[in-house]
Structures are given as C-alpha cells and as structure tokens.
Enzyme design. Structure first.
Site, PDB file in Angstrom:
ATOM      1  N   ASP A 297     -23.587  11.170   0.420  1.00  0.00           N
ATOM      2  CA  ASP A 297     -22.735  11.139   1.610  1.00  0.00           C
ATOM      3  C   ASP A 297     -22.123   9.753   1.814  1.00  0.00           C
ATOM      4  O   ASP A 297     -22.741   8.742   1.472  1.00  0.00           O
ATOM      5  CB  ASP A 297     -23.596  11.530   2.822  1.00  0.00           C
ATOM      6  CG  ASP A 297     -22.757  11.971   3.997  1.00  0.00           C
ATOM      7  OD1 ASP A 297     -21.523  12.115   3.851  1.00  0.00           O
ATOM      8  OD2 ASP A 297     -23.334  12.162   5.085  1.00  0.00           O
TER       9      ASP A 297
ATOM     10  N   ASN B 134     -17.844  22.921   2.419  1.00  0.00           N
ATOM     11  CA  ASN B 134     -16.805  21.954   2.027  1.00  0.00           C
ATOM     12  C   ASN B 134     -15.432  22.599   1.809  1.00  0.00           C
ATOM     13  O   ASN B 134     -14.404  21.916   1.839  1.00  0.00           O
ATOM     14  CB  ASN B 134     -17.204  21.173   0.763  1.00  0.00           C
ATOM     15  CG  ASN B 134     -18.226  20.089   1.023  1.00  0.00           C
ATOM     16  OD1 ASN B 134     -18.996  19.702   0.142  1.00  0.00           O
ATOM     17  ND2 ASN B 134     -18.282  19.574   2.253  1.00  0.00           N
TER      18      ASN B 134
END
Ligand code: FPP
Length: 249
Positions: free
Chosen positions: A26, A74
C-alpha cells in the site's frame, strides 16, 4: 543513514523464518503524490519493490509469499488506473520472468477467475508457466483477489462436489474447506506486512491470517526495500506466538 540489510540478516534465525508471508503493498499513490508524479508512476516504483522482495526471498530461501496486487475492489478505481495496473502487471511479468526463472523462483496468480478477461489470464499463465516446476520460493500474486469472494467460491465449489461425490465430501470440515481455497496446499500465513501506515486487512486472506502476526509500517510501498523487509522479519522473530494457548509454541 540506514544500515545495510545484511547487518539485519545476521540477526535472523534461519530456523524461525515465517513459512508464508502476506504483503499488502500500500501507498504507491501517496508516494507518487509526494514526488509530484501521476499515480501510475507510484505503481511502477512499487514494482521495483516487488523485485527486491523476490530477491530477498531467494537470499533467505523463504518458502512462500503472497503479494496483494489487485483486489476485487480495485476495479472501482478510475478506468485509466485500472488499465495502467493491468498493463504494468503483464509488462513486469514479461520483463522479469527469465531472471526469476534463473533463480528457481515459482510465480503464479491466485484469485477469482470470474469476470476477468480469459485472454488476459491466458497471457499471464503463458508467461508464468515457465516457472511452475521451479522448487525455490513460491510467489503468489493475488490478482482479482478478495477474501470474502474466495470463501464464498470455496463453499460453492465444495457444495457442488459434495452433491456429486457425497462419499468423499460427507461434511464440510476445516480440511475439505481449505482444499477449496485459492491457497489450497499452502501453509497459513505466519506474517502479514502492510505498508503505508494503514492498519487493516482490507479483505486480504481473512481465513489464512487467523493466527498471523500483523506488522504495520509507515513506509510507503515503493520505499519498502530489503532493509525494511528484514526489519519486519526480525520483529516477527521477537513476537511470542501462542495460537490461542497459554504457552509459547
Ligand atoms: C496500493 O497502493 C497498490 C496497488 C493497488 C497495486 C500494487 C501493484 C504493484 C506494486 C505493481 C506490481 C506488482 C506485481 C506483483 C508485479 P495505492 O494505490 O492504494 O496507494 P495509495 O493508498 O497511496 O493511494
């Protein structure tokens, strides 16, 4: 200045390295913003960290690592970012595959194949299959992966088999359920690393992480280098694991 990662390696006990590590990669977007560049530039920089992770896996003979590359959620990002990420994944695999193969690393994807262009998955499989007989570290690239989706698919697949072969599948047990997860055959996660300061699992391996040690670092993924990785491993080795019991295991 940072120490050399090799100074940390000598502090590690090779007998107590985690068997399976999950990494939630991340902070690529924030890293790009910090460098005043587009988000995809951050993902490209993240891809370089992936290379470091694989190199260290080889150096330490780590058994298996699962990288959270693209989640089922996503797809909801702007189309240009989704397209860029899909392109980057294939590009990187193409570029690195020969070197990775030379190092005896095995790479495969795990995740749902539903709603993904089969031509795209075929291209990935065709590229990665070169490594499938390798016996070194296993790198699982979690693509179109979501743990809740995985659990539902596992139950549905189990149910289907139970209907056609009730003798082999008389009841849903831990073992017969795990056999139907994308991670079938893999040990549970010992360690989950998440970069960028966020402290959550975000639908990553909820079943497999039941007793994993969680390691959160403020470091953004593109800055997650071998030193940072070794640091996480050292921290893992300092933890006392009890697996719900009283004594150390
Ligand atoms: C999260 O950062 C990262 C991703 C969604 C993509 C990770 C993909 C790579 C590192 C590319 C290469 C990977 C492999 C396995 C070949 P973010 O965009 O959520 O960052 P932010 O929270 O700062 O916006």
């Amino acid at each position: 200045m940072k120490q050399d990662y090799r100074d940390l390696i000598i502090e590690l006990d090779p007998q107590r390295l985690p068997q399976h590590i999950g990494i939630i990669m991340d902070g690529n977007g924030r890293w790009a913003k910090l460098h005043r560049r587009p988000r995809l530039y951050g993902h490209r920089a993240g891809a370089r960290s992936v290379r470091n992770i694989i190199e260290l896996a080889v150096e330490l003979s780590l058994k298996s690592i699962t990288l959270y590359a693209f989640s089922t959620e996503n797809w909801n990002r702007p189309q240009s970012e989704v397209d860029g990420l899909l392109k980057l994944l294939i590009e990187m695999m193409h570029k690195e595959i020969n070197e990775v193969h030379r190092q005896n690393v095995k790479i495969r994807t795990i995740g749902s194949r539903r709603n993904v262009n089969p031509d795209y998955m075929k291209k990935i499989d065709d590229t990665l299959s070169l490594t499938w007989d390798n016996t070194g570290p296993l790198i699982n690239v979690a693509f179109n992966y979501g743990s809740q989706q995985e659990i539902i698919e596992a139950i549905m697949n189990w149910h289907q088999k139970a209907n056609t072969d009730p003798e082999r599948y008389p009841a849903l047990t831990f073992a017969s359920f795990e056999e139907h997860l994308f991670t079938a055959g893999l040990p549970p996660l010992d360690l989950v690393i998440r970069t960028s300061g966020e402290q959550r699992l975000s639908n990553f391996m909820l079943w497999q992480a039941a007793y994993a040690e969680l390691y959160f670092t403020e470091t953004l993924f593109p800055d997650f280098d071998k030193y940072e990785f070794c640091f996480a491993l050292r921290e893992f080795q300092e933890r006392k694991r009890r697996f719900g019991a009283l004594k150390d295991k």
